[in-house]
Design a protein around this motif. Structure first.
Motif, PDB file in Angstrom:
ATOM      1  N   PHE A 342      77.631  62.402 -59.771  1.00 21.48           N
ATOM      2  CA  PHE A 342      76.985  63.516 -58.780  1.00 21.48           C
ATOM      3  C   PHE A 342      77.926  63.687 -57.604  1.00 21.48           C
ATOM      4  O   PHE A 342      78.810  62.818 -57.286  1.00 21.48           O
ATOM      5  N   ASP A 343      77.835  64.481 -56.395  1.00 19.95           N
ATOM      6  CA  ASP A 343      78.545  64.721 -55.256  1.00 19.95           C
ATOM      7  C   ASP A 343      77.213  64.480 -54.051  1.00 19.95           C
ATOM      8  O   ASP A 343      76.301  64.595 -54.368  1.00 19.95           O
ATOM      9  N   SER A 344      77.805  63.985 -53.108  1.00 17.30           N
ATOM     10  CA  SER A 344      76.873  63.570 -52.180  1.00 17.30           C
ATOM     11  C   SER A 344      77.679  64.027 -50.760  1.00 17.30           C
ATOM     12  O   SER A 344      78.990  64.240 -50.666  1.00 17.30           O
ATOM     13  N   ASN A 345      76.859  64.155 -49.580  1.00 16.93           N
ATOM     14  CA  ASN A 345      77.254  64.685 -48.159  1.00 16.93           C
ATOM     15  C   ASN A 345      76.548  63.651 -47.277  1.00 16.93           C
ATOM     16  O   ASN A 345      75.476  63.544 -47.442  1.00 16.93           O
ATOM     17  N   PHE A 346      77.191  63.229 -46.264  1.00 15.49           N
ATOM     18  CA  PHE A 346      76.974  62.452 -45.035  1.00 15.49           C
ATOM     19  C   PHE A 346      77.378  62.867 -44.004  1.00 15.49           C
ATOM     20  O   PHE A 346      78.598  62.819 -43.654  1.00 15.49           O
ATOM     21  N   VAL A 347      76.305  63.103 -43.034  1.00 17.59           N
ATOM     22  CA  VAL A 347      76.849  63.935 -41.795  1.00 17.59           C
ATOM     23  C   VAL A 347      76.112  63.199 -40.804  1.00 17.59           C
ATOM     24  O   VAL A 347      75.104  63.294 -40.809  1.00 17.59           O
ATOM     25  N   GLY A 348      76.747  63.222 -39.448  1.00 19.78           N
ATOM     26  CA  GLY A 348      76.154  62.615 -38.365  1.00 19.78           C
ATOM     27  C   GLY A 348      76.801  62.440 -36.997  1.00 19.78           C
ATOM     28  O   GLY A 348      78.079  63.238 -36.981  1.00 19.78           O
ATOM     29  N   LEU A 349      76.461  62.105 -35.989  1.00 20.90           N
ATOM     30  CA  LEU A 349      76.679  62.108 -34.618  1.00 20.90           C
ATOM     31  C   LEU A 349      76.789  60.590 -34.247  1.00 20.90           C
ATOM     32  O   LEU A 349      75.383  60.053 -34.206  1.00 20.90           O
ATOM     33  N   GLY A 350      77.411  60.038 -33.463  1.00 20.68           N
ATOM     34  CA  GLY A 350      77.415  58.935 -32.586  1.00 20.68           C
ATOM     35  C   GLY A 350      77.517  59.236 -30.970  1.00 20.68           C
ATOM     36  O   GLY A 350      78.382  59.979 -30.792  1.00 20.68           O
ATOM     37  N   VAL A 351      76.741  58.547 -30.185  1.00 16.27           N
ATOM     38  CA  VAL A 351      76.739  58.412 -28.827  1.00 16.27           C
ATOM     39  C   VAL A 351      77.239  57.170 -28.303  1.00 16.27           C
ATOM     40  O   VAL A 351      76.530  56.159 -28.867  1.00 16.27           O
ATOM     41  N   HIS A 352      78.154  57.048 -27.524  1.00 14.12           N
ATOM     42  CA  HIS A 352      78.671  55.596 -26.981  1.00 14.12           C
ATOM     43  C   HIS A 352      78.818  55.754 -25.488  1.00 14.12           C
ATOM     44  O   HIS A 352      79.374  56.672 -24.952  1.00 14.12           O
ATOM     45  N   LEU A 353      78.229  54.707 -24.922  1.00  8.08           N
ATOM     46  CA  LEU A 353      78.034  54.459 -23.380  1.00  8.08           C
ATOM     47  C   LEU A 353      78.770  53.248 -23.108  1.00  8.08           C
ATOM     48  O   LEU A 353      78.228  52.258 -23.828  1.00  8.08           O
ATOM     49  N   ASN A 354      79.572  53.140 -22.327  1.00  4.64           N
ATOM     50  CA  ASN A 354      80.295  51.582 -22.036  1.00  4.64           C
ATOM     51  C   ASN A 354      80.565  51.787 -20.404  1.00  4.64           C
ATOM     52  O   ASN A 354      82.039  51.765 -19.934  1.00  4.64           O
ATOM     53  N   PRO A 355      79.654  51.758 -19.469  1.00  2.40           N
ATOM     54  CA  PRO A 355      79.854  52.027 -17.857  1.00  2.40           C
ATOM     55  C   PRO A 355      80.511  50.618 -17.470  1.00  2.40           C
ATOM     56  O   PRO A 355      80.210  49.699 -17.830  1.00  2.40           O
ATOM     57  N   VAL A 356      81.374  50.581 -16.399  1.00  2.73           N
ATOM     58  CA  VAL A 356      82.076  49.446 -15.959  1.00  2.73           C
ATOM     59  C   VAL A 356      81.089  48.537 -15.488  1.00  2.73           C
ATOM     60  O   VAL A 356      81.227  47.384 -15.641  1.00  2.73           O
ATOM     61  N   ASN A 357      80.117  48.934 -14.569  1.00  2.00           N
ATOM     62  CA  ASN A 357      79.195  47.892 -14.190  1.00  2.00           C
ATOM     63  C   ASN A 357      77.640  47.703 -14.947  1.00  2.00           C
ATOM     64  O   ASN A 357      76.811  47.316 -14.797  1.00  2.00           O
ATOM     65  N   GLY A 358      77.902  48.018 -16.184  1.00  2.00           N
ATOM     66  CA  GLY A 358      76.822  47.627 -17.096  1.00  2.00           C
ATOM     67  C   GLY A 358      75.738  48.866 -17.305  1.00  2.00           C
ATOM     68  O   GLY A 358      75.881  50.066 -16.487  1.00  2.00           O
ATOM     69  N   LEU A 359      74.893  48.646 -18.197  1.00  2.00           N
ATOM     70  CA  LEU A 359      73.754  49.736 -18.654  1.00  2.00           C
ATOM     71  C   LEU A 359      72.679  49.185 -17.886  1.00  2.00           C
ATOM     72  O   LEU A 359      72.043  47.873 -17.834  1.00  2.00           O
ATOM     73  N   PHE A 360      71.789  50.309 -17.348  1.00  2.00           N
ATOM     74  CA  PHE A 360      70.455  49.889 -16.955  1.00  2.00           C
ATOM     75  C   PHE A 360      70.199  48.633 -15.827  1.00  2.00           C
ATOM     76  O   PHE A 360      69.260  48.074 -15.865  1.00  2.00           O
ATOM     77  N   GLY A 361      71.349  48.622 -15.152  1.00  2.00           N
ATOM     78  CA  GLY A 361      71.304  47.602 -13.988  1.00  2.00           C
ATOM     79  C   GLY A 361      71.576  46.060 -14.579  1.00  2.00           C
ATOM     80  O   GLY A 361      71.402  45.259 -13.646  1.00  2.00           O
ATOM     81  N   VAL A 362      71.830  46.039 -15.666  1.00  2.00           N
ATOM     82  CA  VAL A 362      72.283  44.699 -16.353  1.00  2.00           C
ATOM     83  C   VAL A 362      73.711  44.634 -16.551  1.00  2.00           C
ATOM     84  O   VAL A 362      74.502  45.387 -17.598  1.00  2.00           O
ATOM     85  N   LYS A 363      74.498  44.040 -15.757  1.00  2.00           N
ATOM     86  CA  LYS A 363      76.334  43.901 -15.815  1.00  2.00           C
ATOM     87  C   LYS A 363      76.364  43.422 -17.200  1.00  2.00           C
ATOM     88  O   LYS A 363      77.462  44.018 -17.500  1.00  2.00           O
ATOM     89  N   GLU A 364      75.714  42.590 -17.793  1.00  2.00           N
ATOM     90  CA  GLU A 364      76.263  41.857 -19.039  1.00  2.00           C
ATOM     91  C   GLU A 364      76.189  42.749 -20.263  1.00  2.00           C
ATOM     92  O   GLU A 364      76.663  42.861 -21.284  1.00  2.00           O
ATOM     93  N   LEU A 365      75.354  43.782 -19.867  1.00  2.00           N
ATOM     94  CA  LEU A 365      75.214  44.899 -21.216  1.00  2.00           C
ATOM     95  C   LEU A 365      76.250  45.896 -20.949  1.00  2.00           C
ATOM     96  O   LEU A 365      76.126  46.839 -20.456  1.00  2.00           O
ATOM     97  N   ALA A 366      77.378  45.724 -21.776  1.00  2.00           N
ATOM     98  CA  ALA A 366      78.665  46.292 -21.557  1.00  2.00           C
ATOM     99  C   ALA A 366      78.647  47.701 -22.542  1.00  2.00           C
ATOM    100  O   ALA A 366      79.251  48.571 -22.007  1.00  2.00           O
ATOM    101  N   MET A 367      77.755  47.853 -23.547  1.00  2.00           N
ATOM    102  CA  MET A 367      77.870  49.090 -24.480  1.00  2.00           C
ATOM    103  C   MET A 367      76.525  49.177 -25.054  1.00  2.00           C
ATOM    104  O   MET A 367      75.884  48.406 -25.684  1.00  2.00           O
ATOM    105  N   LEU A 368      76.328  50.633 -25.179  1.00  2.00           N
ATOM    106  CA  LEU A 368      75.397  51.250 -26.196  1.00  2.00           C
ATOM    107  C   LEU A 368      75.910  52.255 -27.017  1.00  2.00           C
ATOM    108  O   LEU A 368      76.561  53.180 -26.654  1.00  2.00           O
ATOM    109  N   ASP A 369      75.711  52.170 -28.358  1.00  2.00           N
ATOM    110  CA  ASP A 369      76.141  52.886 -29.506  1.00  2.00           C
ATOM    111  C   ASP A 369      74.593  53.166 -30.241  1.00  2.00           C
ATOM    112  O   ASP A 369      73.823  52.503 -30.527  1.00  2.00           O
ATOM    113  N   ILE A 370      74.546  54.437 -30.378  1.00  2.00           N
ATOM    114  CA  ILE A 370      73.391  55.303 -30.822  1.00  2.00           C
ATOM    115  C   ILE A 370      74.088  56.095 -32.141  1.00  2.00           C
ATOM    116  O   ILE A 370      74.774  57.039 -32.078  1.00  2.00           O
TER     117      ILE A 370
END
Length: 393
Positions: A342-370
Motif C-alpha cells: 500500500f501507499d499512505s499519506n500523513f499530513v498535519g500541523l503543529g502549533v508551538h507556544l513558549n512565552p518567556v513568562n510562562g503560559l496562562f499565568g503559570v511561570k513554570e508552564l514553559a511550553m504548549l504544543d498542539i
C-alpha cells in the motif's frame, strides 16, 4: 491493536551538538533536581474495512486515548559529570469494533476494549570534558493479551570539535503473547488457544550526526532487528479459498534492516526545513520507503507553526493474501493488511507556544504544543490524531 505514528519532529533534540569546546576550568556540583516535566495526551481514531480479526474484511473502527507523564531529573556531579534520570509512565485505553469479533459478537465481549500501561526508567551519564555519554534503561508494557519487558544500553561520543557525534544502542524486548484464539477455533486440534507464547526482539543501532555549517546538520542511522518466537497474532483469522478458517501462521523469525537519513536546514532566523528518508527491507520480502518533511515557521519569538507531511509506500510480504485467496499449498498465511502492499499519506500541523513568562499565568508552564494529523492509506484505512504536550520547567 494500537497504531503509533512518528512525525520526526525531534530532529534537533537528536542532534544537540555544540561547536565550542567544553570549559573544564571549574565545575559547580548540583544536587538532583527536576529539570522538566512533560504531560502528553492524545486522541486517535480510525476506520477501514480490512480487519485482520475477521480475515481481512470487516470494520477497522478503533479509538484510543493516551496519556503520558515524563519526568526528567538532573544532577551535576564532580568534574562536571552530568547524571540524567528520566522516568516515564503512560496509559492507553482503546475500544475496537474489530477486536470484539474474536468472540463473533458485537460490542459486548471483553476483547472490545483494553488498557495498556507502559512505564520506563532511563539513566544517562555525560562527561562534558570527554564528550562521552553512556546510558541504560528498563521498560515494560502490560495489556490483557500482551506483556513486554525491555532493556537498553547506549553509548555516544562527540568529536573533538564537538561538531559531530557517533552513537550506538542495543535493545532487547522479551514478550509474552496470550494465545487468545477466535472462539470457533478454541479446542480445535492444531490451533493455538491456551497459555502464552514467547516473542523476543533484539536490536542494534548506530548513528552519526554532523554539523556541516551553522545552517545545516545531518544524521545517518542504521539498525538491524532480529525477531524470534511467536510472530503471528493468535486472534487473526485467515479464510482459505475452500471456505475453511485458520489462525494466522507466520514464520518464527524475522530480520529487519532500516537505514535512514535526517537533515535540518536553517533558512534564516525564522524557518527550519527538517527532512527525513528511510529505506527498509526484511527477509519476509517487505520493502518500504518513507519520506517526511516538516517546516517550522517562527511567527513571533514565542509562537511558531509546523506543517508536516509524510509519504510511505511498501510492498506486501510473501505470506500475505486477501480474504479466501490462500490455498492449501501455503505453509504460512496472513490476511493482515498492515503486511500488504500500500501507499499512505500523513499530513498535519503543529502549533508551538513558549512565552518567556510562562503560559496562562503559570511561570513554570514553559511550553504548549498542539499537533493534528490526518492519515490515509490506499487500502481504504483512514485515521485522525490530535495531541497536546505541556512542558513544565
Amino acid at each position: 491493536m494500537k497504531r503509533i505514528f512518528i512525525t520526526g519532529a525531534a530532529l534537533l533534540g537528536l542532534m544537540r551538538l555544540c561547536a565550542q569546546t567544553a570549559d573544564t576550568t571549574a565545575y559547580e556540583t548540583k544536587k538532583l533536581k527536576i529539570e522538566e516535566i512533560n504531560l502528553v495526551s492524545s486522541y486517535y481514531s480510525q476506520d477501514g474495512n480490512n480487519a485482520s480479526v475477521t480475515g481481512g474484511i470487516g470494520t477497522q473502527k478503533l479509538t484510543d486515548i493516551s496519556n503520558v507523564i515524563d519526568v526528567n531529573l538532573v544532577k551535576i556531579g564532580e568534574n562536571g559529570i552530568k547524571h540524567n534520570f528520566n522516568i516515564e509512565a503512560g496509559i492507553d485505553h482503546y475500544t475496537s469494533a474489530s477486536s470484539d469479533k474474536i468472540d463473533l459478537q458485537a460490542n459486548s465481549s471483553a476483547s472490545s476494549a483494553d488498557t495498556r500501561f507502559y512505564p520506563s526508567l532511563n539513566y544517562t551519564k555525560e562527561n562534558t570534558e570527554k564528550g562521552t555519554t553512556i546510558g541504560a534503561g528498563l521498560s515494560s508494557s502490560t495489556e490483557y493479551d500482551y506483556q513486554s519487558f525491555g532493556g537498553t544500553l547506549s553509548f555516544a561520543q562527540k568529536t573533538k570539535d564537538r561538531n559531530g557525534e557517533f552513537s550506538a544502542r542495543a535493545q532487547v524486548f522479551l514478550d509474552q503473547v496470550k494465545l487468545l484464539a477466535p472462539i470457533e477455533l478454541r479446542g480445535v486440534s492444531g490451533a493455538d488457544y491456551s497459555g502464552n507464547a514467547a516473542r523476543n526482539t533484539f536490536l542494534g543501532a548506530i548513528s552519526y550526526a554532523q554539523v556541516i555549517n551553522q545552517n545545516f546538520q545531518v544524521m545517518v542511522e542504521a539498525d538491524i532487528v532480529k525477531q524470534q518466537g511467536y510472530l503471528s497474532l493468535p486472534f487473526h483469522r485467515v479464510y482459505f479459498n475452500d471456505g475453511s478458517v485458520y489462525q494466522e501462521n507466520l514464520p518464527d523469525s524475522r530480520l529487519k534492516i532500516p537505514i535512514a537519513l535526517r537533515a535540518s536546514y536553517f533558512l534564516g532566523d525564522n524557518v527550519i526545513i527538517r527532512a527525513y528518508y528511510r529505506y527498509y527491507t526484511d527477509d519476509w520480502n517487505l520493502t518500504s520507503h518513507t519520506a517526511n518533511i516538516e517546516v517550522p515557521v517562527k511567527i513571533t519569538p514565542f509562537f511558531s507553526i509546523s506543517p508536516f507531511y509524510r509519504y510511505y509506500t511498501q510492498t506486501a510480504i510473501k505470506y500475505f493474501n486477501a480474504y479466501q485467496q490462500h490455498t492449501a499449498m501455503d505453509d504460512y498465511y496472513t490476511s493482515n493488511y498492515d503486511l500488504s502492499g500500500f501507499d499512505s499519506n500523513f499530513v498535519g500541523l503543529g502549533v508551538h507556544l513558549n512565552p518567556v513568562n510562562g503560559l496562562f499565568g503559570v511561570k513554570e508552564l514553559a511550553m504548549l504544543d498542539i499537533r493534528y494529523a490526518h492519515y490515509t492509506r490506499t487500502t481504504g484505512l483512514n485515521s485522525n490524531i490530535i495531541s497536546i504536550n505541556l512542558k513544565f520547567k
